[in-house]
Design a protein around this motif. Structure first.
Motif, PDB file in Angstrom:
ATOM      1  N   CYS A  95       0.862  -1.184   0.000  1.00 23.51           N
ATOM      2  CA  CYS A  95       0.000   0.000   0.000  1.00 23.51           C
ATOM      3  C   CYS A  95       0.903   1.241   0.000  1.00 23.51           C
ATOM      4  O   CYS A  95       1.771   1.374   0.869  1.00 23.51           O
ATOM      5  CB  CYS A  95      -0.917   0.005   1.216  1.00 23.51           C
ATOM      6  SG  CYS A  95      -1.970   1.463   1.345  1.00 23.51           S
ATOM      7  N   THR A 130       1.081   5.394   0.145  1.00 21.98           N
ATOM      8  CA  THR A 130       0.353   6.627   0.503  1.00 21.98           C
ATOM      9  C   THR A 130       1.293   7.819   0.363  1.00 21.98           C
ATOM     10  O   THR A 130       2.510   7.692   0.473  1.00 21.98           O
ATOM     11  CB  THR A 130      -0.192   6.559   1.940  1.00 21.98           C
ATOM     12  OG1 THR A 130       0.918   6.356   2.833  1.00 21.98           O
ATOM     13  CG2 THR A 130      -1.196   5.427   2.107  1.00 21.98           C
ATOM     14  N   ILE A 164      -4.249   7.174  -0.227  1.00 28.06           N
ATOM     15  CA  ILE A 164      -3.789   5.912  -0.821  1.00 28.06           C
ATOM     16  C   ILE A 164      -3.646   6.083  -2.323  1.00 28.06           C
ATOM     17  O   ILE A 164      -4.612   6.424  -3.021  1.00 28.06           O
ATOM     18  CB  ILE A 164      -4.765   4.763  -0.510  1.00 28.06           C
ATOM     19  CG1 ILE A 164      -4.854   4.529   1.010  1.00 28.06           C
ATOM     20  CG2 ILE A 164      -4.328   3.463  -1.207  1.00 28.06           C
ATOM     21  CD1 ILE A 164      -5.898   3.517   1.431  1.00 28.06           C
ATOM     22  N   GLU A 183      -5.130  -6.782  -1.989  1.00 31.35           N
ATOM     23  CA  GLU A 183      -6.558  -7.065  -2.131  1.00 31.35           C
ATOM     24  C   GLU A 183      -6.897  -8.446  -1.561  1.00 31.35           C
ATOM     25  O   GLU A 183      -7.926  -8.618  -0.891  1.00 31.35           O
ATOM     26  CB  GLU A 183      -6.948  -7.004  -3.614  1.00 31.35           C
ATOM     27  CG  GLU A 183      -6.855  -5.614  -4.227  1.00 31.35           C
ATOM     28  CD  GLU A 183      -7.231  -5.608  -5.700  1.00 31.35           C
ATOM     29  OE1 GLU A 183      -8.180  -4.885  -6.043  1.00 31.35           O
ATOM     30  OE2 GLU A 183      -6.579  -6.333  -6.493  1.00 31.35           O
ATOM     31  N   THR A 217      -6.498  -8.301   2.527  1.00 35.37           N
ATOM     32  CA  THR A 217      -7.433  -7.444   3.276  1.00 35.37           C
ATOM     33  C   THR A 217      -8.875  -7.584   2.829  1.00 35.37           C
ATOM     34  O   THR A 217      -9.804  -7.254   3.574  1.00 35.37           O
ATOM     35  CB  THR A 217      -7.037  -5.964   3.144  1.00 35.37           C
ATOM     36  OG1 THR A 217      -7.169  -5.569   1.758  1.00 35.37           O
ATOM     37  CG2 THR A 217      -5.608  -5.746   3.598  1.00 35.37           C
ATOM     38  N   LEU A 271     -10.010  -5.770   0.504  1.00 33.57           N
ATOM     39  CA  LEU A 271     -10.325  -4.415   0.022  1.00 33.57           C
ATOM     40  C   LEU A 271      -9.780  -4.264  -1.393  1.00 33.57           C
ATOM     41  O   LEU A 271      -8.586  -4.468  -1.625  1.00 33.57           O
ATOM     42  CB  LEU A 271      -9.710  -3.363   0.943  1.00 33.57           C
ATOM     43  CG  LEU A 271     -10.137  -3.433   2.423  1.00 33.57           C
ATOM     44  CD1 LEU A 271      -9.301  -2.465   3.257  1.00 33.57           C
ATOM     45  CD2 LEU A 271     -11.619  -3.125   2.574  1.00 33.57           C
ATOM     46  N   VAL A 313     -10.352   1.655  -2.259  1.00 35.64           N
ATOM     47  CA  VAL A 313      -9.401   2.372  -1.386  1.00 35.64           C
ATOM     48  C   VAL A 313      -8.591   3.460  -2.096  1.00 35.64           C
ATOM     49  O   VAL A 313      -8.196   4.440  -1.439  1.00 35.64           O
ATOM     50  CB  VAL A 313      -8.431   1.368  -0.717  1.00 35.64           C
ATOM     51  CG1 VAL A 313      -9.182   0.384   0.167  1.00 35.64           C
ATOM     52  CG2 VAL A 313      -7.585   0.636  -1.743  1.00 35.64           C
ATOM     53  N   ALA A 352      -6.061   7.002   4.164  1.00 38.10           N
ATOM     54  CA  ALA A 352      -5.925   5.718   4.874  1.00 38.10           C
ATOM     55  C   ALA A 352      -6.639   5.744   6.215  1.00 38.10           C
ATOM     56  O   ALA A 352      -7.162   4.725   6.678  1.00 38.10           O
ATOM     57  CB  ALA A 352      -4.442   5.392   5.064  1.00 38.10           C
ATOM     58  N   LEU A 385     -10.189   4.287   6.540  1.00 35.57           N
ATOM     59  CA  LEU A 385     -10.348   2.844   6.705  1.00 35.57           C
ATOM     60  C   LEU A 385     -10.376   2.444   8.179  1.00 35.57           C
ATOM     61  O   LEU A 385     -11.032   1.469   8.561  1.00 35.57           O
ATOM     62  CB  LEU A 385      -9.223   2.096   5.978  1.00 35.57           C
ATOM     63  CG  LEU A 385      -9.165   2.297   4.461  1.00 35.57           C
ATOM     64  CD1 LEU A 385      -7.952   1.577   3.886  1.00 35.57           C
ATOM     65  CD2 LEU A 385     -10.441   1.817   3.790  1.00 35.57           C
ATOM     66  N   LYS A 390     -12.656  -0.903   8.998  1.00 30.74           N
ATOM     67  CA  LYS A 390     -12.081  -1.913   8.099  1.00 30.74           C
ATOM     68  C   LYS A 390     -10.661  -2.305   8.528  1.00 30.74           C
ATOM     69  O   LYS A 390     -10.233  -3.429   8.323  1.00 30.74           O
ATOM     70  CB  LYS A 390     -12.078  -1.398   6.662  1.00 30.74           C
ATOM     71  CG  LYS A 390     -13.477  -1.235   6.064  1.00 30.74           C
ATOM     72  CD  LYS A 390     -13.401  -0.767   4.633  1.00 30.74           C
ATOM     73  CE  LYS A 390     -14.790  -0.749   3.974  1.00 30.74           C
ATOM     74  NZ  LYS A 390     -15.664   0.253   4.575  1.00 30.74           N
TER      75      LYS A 390
END
Length: 465
Positions: free
Chosen positions: A19, A21, A27, A35, A38, A40, A45, A50, A53, A58
């Protein structure tokens, strides 16, 4: 060809979730593994802060604020709603002025690593258990496992062993101390479908009563002070998919008899300090020199356990009842220890006769130990009857028998008849000593084989053989 055009594919090639950021916590990118881990998706996202979430439940934490603040790598554990635990590792990306402009967070599923650690822990416990077995008498391999079955009773027994070995039936081996119950148990294992799996021998009489439960069933970490901090696998679990040989089962304490019976019924064990049962696939072979039916009558052995164990029963006769095996066994042990100690010895005919006459209260074990001692102590190459470290009364009895046999009965007999009588005795003794092997007799007596064959046929016709 700019690498930037292939960054998405490069990120997707990683086995960890990724991920990315920016300095505002937005994000910018996630890869396929992110994916998968998580649940997600990129559409859900990318472009979101972030922190949202976390607000929505989540995720329970994010690393990028701390990474931007500390300007160094940060590692934490994150828990997901489905019970997964993730190892998060946030890494700063700097611009040319030394400012953090991006945070790349790697996600690793700790559930997989926990399973790996568990497997490694079990393997370590198994290794420690086998090391313990190799340094104690529990795991002692027979010094010379060669099959010896010249007597009719032992030939029948080995035929019985072959049939039992083909099944997974629980087996009970009965016999006096030293008859070779260990060798028979190992032969059953070696002829079974489990031959390439573990064979674990446990001497039930040598383990202290306060330790036998943990030795058999194992224990979990933190069960009691002074124990292995990681827990310990028990002998039953160590023999999984193989064979567990419970020697001297008659010495097992009553409480452990109950636990063993429960295992035989359910095929499950529970380590001491645990409540989680575990299925175990193991073949049980038990052995004892006790009369278990008498032990049941006296309240020392459970009748239900006895009937669980005696599915297949092997009764090994004492050595004194299988005389034809004594000399082959003795010569087998002699050859083995001569090779081991780099010596060359052989028995005299008088020594063999004494071996045959002796009653062997300690059975095969006594014979083996005596011959090992002879190899070490005997100075000459021929072992004579006086070299045998047997009780004095046994030697004197045999010698007196030999003296009586040497005095001929001269009454109403010619010289030729007396000599014929001696010849017959010599041939009978030779047939016994060399197990009816005419070639060996001829070689030993230095007589033509056809002559020996003809004279043996005369003895058989006269009913003397």
């Amino acid at each position: 060809m700019p690498v930037q055009d292939y960054l998405d594919q490069i990120w997707d090639a990683f086995s960890e979730g990724i991920c990315i950021t920016n300095a505002h916590g937005i994000i910018l990118h996630v890869n396929k593994k992110y994916e998968e881990i998580t649940g997600l998706t990129k559409k859900m996202v990318i472009g979101l802060p972030a922190y949202d979430l976390v607000q929505s439940g989540k995720l329970d934490l994010i690393l990028n604020p701390e990474v931007f603040q500390k300007k160094e790598q940060v590692t934490k554990i994150q828990s997901l709603a489905d019970g997964k635990q993730l190892i998060l590792e946030g890494n700063p990306v700097f611009d040319k002025n030394g400012n953090v402009i991006l945070c790349i967070t790697f996600l690793r599923d700790d559930t997989i690593f926990a399973a790996m650690r568990s497997r490694i822990s079990i393997q370590k416990e198994l290794l420690e258990t086998f090391q313990e077995l190799s340094t104690t008498n529990m795991g002692r391999s027979p010094v010379n496992p060669k099959k010896i079955a010249y007597s009719t009773v032992m030939q029948q027994l080995y035929t019985q062993i072959g049939g039992i070995a083909e099944t997974d039936a629980t087996t009970l081996i009965l016999g006096e101390t030293g008859v070779g119950k260990d060798v028979v148990a190992r032969r059953i294992h070696s002829k079974s479908l489990r031959a390439n799996k573990a064979f674990i021998k446990v001497d039930c009489g040598s383990i202290p009563e306060n330790l036998i439960e943990t030795e058999l069933f194992g224990y979990v970490a933190g069960t009691f002070s002074g124990a292995n901090k990681n827990g310990k696998i028990g002998f039953i679990e160590a023999a999984n998919e193989g064979t567990l040989f419970l020697d001297e089962i008659g010495e097992l304490p009553m409480l452990m008899q109950t636990r063993l019976l429960r295992f035989l019924q359910d095929g499950e064990i529970v380590r001491v300090g645990s409540t989680v049962p575990k299925k175990i696939d193991v073949r049980i072979i038990a052995a004892t020199n006790k009369n278990l039916e008498k032990s049941i009558a006296s309240g020392e052995f459970r009748s239900d356990l006895y009937y669980r164990l005696k599915v297949a029963v092997i009764n090994i006769p004492p050595l004194r009842e299988r005389e034809a095996d004594i000399i082959p066994l003795a010569e087998n042990f002699l050859q083995f220890y001569c090779n081991k100690y780099h010596k060359q010895l052989e028995f005299s005919s008088e020594a063999k006769e004494l071996l045959l006459q002796y009653k062997w209260p300690g059975n095969v074990r006594e014979l083996e130990n005596m011959i090992q001692g002879l190899i070490v102590t005997c100075k000459q190459k021929i072992i004579k009857n006086l070299d045998l470290p047997l009780p004095v009364h046994a030697i004197r009895t045999v010698q007196s028998q030999q003296v009586v046999q040497e005095i001929p009965n001269l009454q109403n007999k010619t010289y030729k008849e007396i000599m014929k009588e001696y010849e017959n005795k010599v041939l009978c003794a030779a047939m016994k000593q060399f197990n009816n092997n005419i070639s060996k007799i001829a070689k030993h007596l230095q007589v033509d084989r056809s002559t020996i064959f003809r004279k043996v046929k005369e003895l058989e016709k006269a009913g003397m053989l």
